[in-house]
Enzyme design. Structure first.
Site, short mmCIF file in Angstrom:
data_model
loop_
_atom_site.label_atom_id
_atom_site.label_comp_id
_atom_site.label_asym_id
_atom_site.label_seq_id
_atom_site.Cartn_x
_atom_site.Cartn_y
_atom_site.Cartn_z
N ASP A 111 0.85 -1.18 0.00
CA ASP A 111 0.00 0.00 0.00
C ASP A 111 0.89 1.24 0.00
O ASP A 111 1.85 1.32 0.78
CB ASP A 111 -0.89 -0.02 1.25
CG ASP A 111 -2.05 0.96 1.19
OD1 ASP A 111 -1.82 2.12 0.79
OD2 ASP A 111 -3.16 0.57 1.54
N TYR A 132 -12.92 11.03 -2.38
CA TYR A 132 -12.19 10.96 -3.65
C TYR A 132 -12.00 12.35 -4.26
O TYR A 132 -10.88 12.73 -4.60
CB TYR A 132 -12.95 10.05 -4.61
CG TYR A 132 -12.22 9.74 -5.90
CD1 TYR A 132 -11.09 8.94 -5.90
CD2 TYR A 132 -12.69 10.22 -7.12
CE1 TYR A 132 -10.43 8.62 -7.08
CE2 TYR A 132 -12.04 9.91 -8.31
CZ TYR A 132 -10.91 9.12 -8.29
OH TYR A 132 -10.26 8.82 -9.47
N THR A 159 -12.71 6.66 -18.51
CA THR A 159 -11.91 5.82 -19.40
C THR A 159 -12.47 4.40 -19.36
O THR A 159 -12.94 3.94 -18.32
CB THR A 159 -10.44 5.83 -18.96
OG1 THR A 159 -9.99 7.19 -18.86
CG2 THR A 159 -9.55 5.10 -19.94
#
Length: 348
Positions: A66, A155, A185
């Site tokens: 991570d 986010y 995308t």
């Protein structure tokens, strides 16, 4: 003769989030271009099957970690792409605190790594920094319309803070950073269960389930095929002159979600009905990039039209469903006949 560490670092690149949908395509492209690739991923949303074809290549190294913990590579790198973070709303909202940590602490860790290595750095930011935009199309100078306490804020605001860190490092001359604001995308290797609109619609069509649309379906999106997006990221990394400002990367073709659903239905041959569900909080009503800056500075523009990209993506998901369904759906996608207002009249 064995390469020196300096010679090795000259062609070594780190891709954080390299086992993800976009990251794995980027790793492949870098390997083809002769780069030695270090892929770092915690496999929270990345998948081993995305990189399995690269695992045994001599120029590929995998680190399972991570980015919220500092990476100790044990070797120098010349370039860093930061694509580490869940990108679909269901995934990044599943653990919003970790999402914020990834965007902020993870980015800071990678920026410090870039500073120590004098490495060029590309940050994968997002069109979500614009929130539910009041400017249309969205240019990079638009400061956005974001709810900083809503369910998408982990986010949206996380990526905005990551951009802040990037440009602070640039202004302090600590690292050569570039920021790409990536719009929707799509393409092969999307996770069929990640909750994004294209993967949702295709999988529902292949499985003959109702095609779910949130709200009235009149909200708009712009979709860029993955190979075009990777080309944009490579160009942003490769240019010698630092742009000094963020750059939008996305397909400027804009169309409604109901129109996308109609195309998926036509290309898969499904008879599934549309199922309308409540619109999630803070879901943007319109999304379209102004790519003037990318054209001027990178010489970049998307090349893959929507119908071609969707055909490739349907083929990929159909193959996941099994060879019998795959053969049938592949044939349907390739034989779909354009009609008025249909395939060839949709934006690229």
């Amino acid at each position: 003769m064995r390469q020196t560490r300096k010679a090795q670092s000259a062609k070594t690149v780190l891709v954080a989030g390299g086992a993800g949908f976009l990251g794995s395509h980027l790793c492949e492209t870098l390997l083809r271009k002769g780069w030695r690739v270090i892929c770092a991923d915690n496999f929270l949303t990345g998948r081993m099957e995305n990189i399995i074809s690269m695992i045994d290549q001599p120029g590929f190294r995998l680190i399972e970690q991570d980015v919220c913990r500092p990476l100790d590579l044990g070797e120098p790198v010349k370039r860093i792409f930061n694509l580490a973070c869940a990108a679909s709303p269901p995934r990044y909202q599943a653990d919003p605190i970790h999402t914020t940590r990834t965007c902020v602490i993870g980015t800071l860790n990678l920026l410090e790594l870039a500073a120590r290595n004098d490495a060029r750095f590309v940050q994968a930011s997002t069109s979500e920094v614009y929130g539910d935009p009041e400017q249309h199309p969205q240019s990079e100078d638009y400061v956005g319309h974001v709810n900083c306490t809503g369910p998408r804020a982990c986010y949206d605001e996380g990526k905005r803070t990551a951009e802040t860190l990037c440009f602070d490092f640039l202004r302090a001359a600590k690292a050569d950073i570039r920021v790409a604001r990536i719009f929707n995308t799509y393409g092969p290797r999307m996770d069929p269960a990640d909750g994004r609109i294209i993967s949702n619609l295709i999988m529902q069509a292949l499985e003959k389930r109702p095609l779910t649309i949130f709200g009235d379906g009149l909200q708009t999106r712009s979709f860029c095929y993955v190979s075009d997006l990777v080309d944009g990221l490579m160009r942003l990394m490769d240019i010698d002159a630092n742009p000094g400002k963020p750059i939008n990367l996305g397909n400027p073709g804009e169309f409604t979600i109901v129109r996308l659903a109609a195309l998926v239905k036509a290309m898969t041959g499904t008879r599934s009905d549309l199922k309308f569900l409540p619109l999630p909080q803070d879901d943007p009503r319109r999304r379209q990039p102004d790519i003037s800056r990318a054209k001027a500075l990178l010489g970049w523009t998307p090349r893959v039209p929507l119908n071609e990209g969707l055909t490739r993506t349907i083929d990929y998901f159909a193959a996941l469903e099994g060879s019998q369904i795959g053969d049938r759906m592949t044939g349907l996608a390739k034989s779909a006949t354009p009609t008025s207002g249909g395939l060839h009249n949709l934006p690229a």
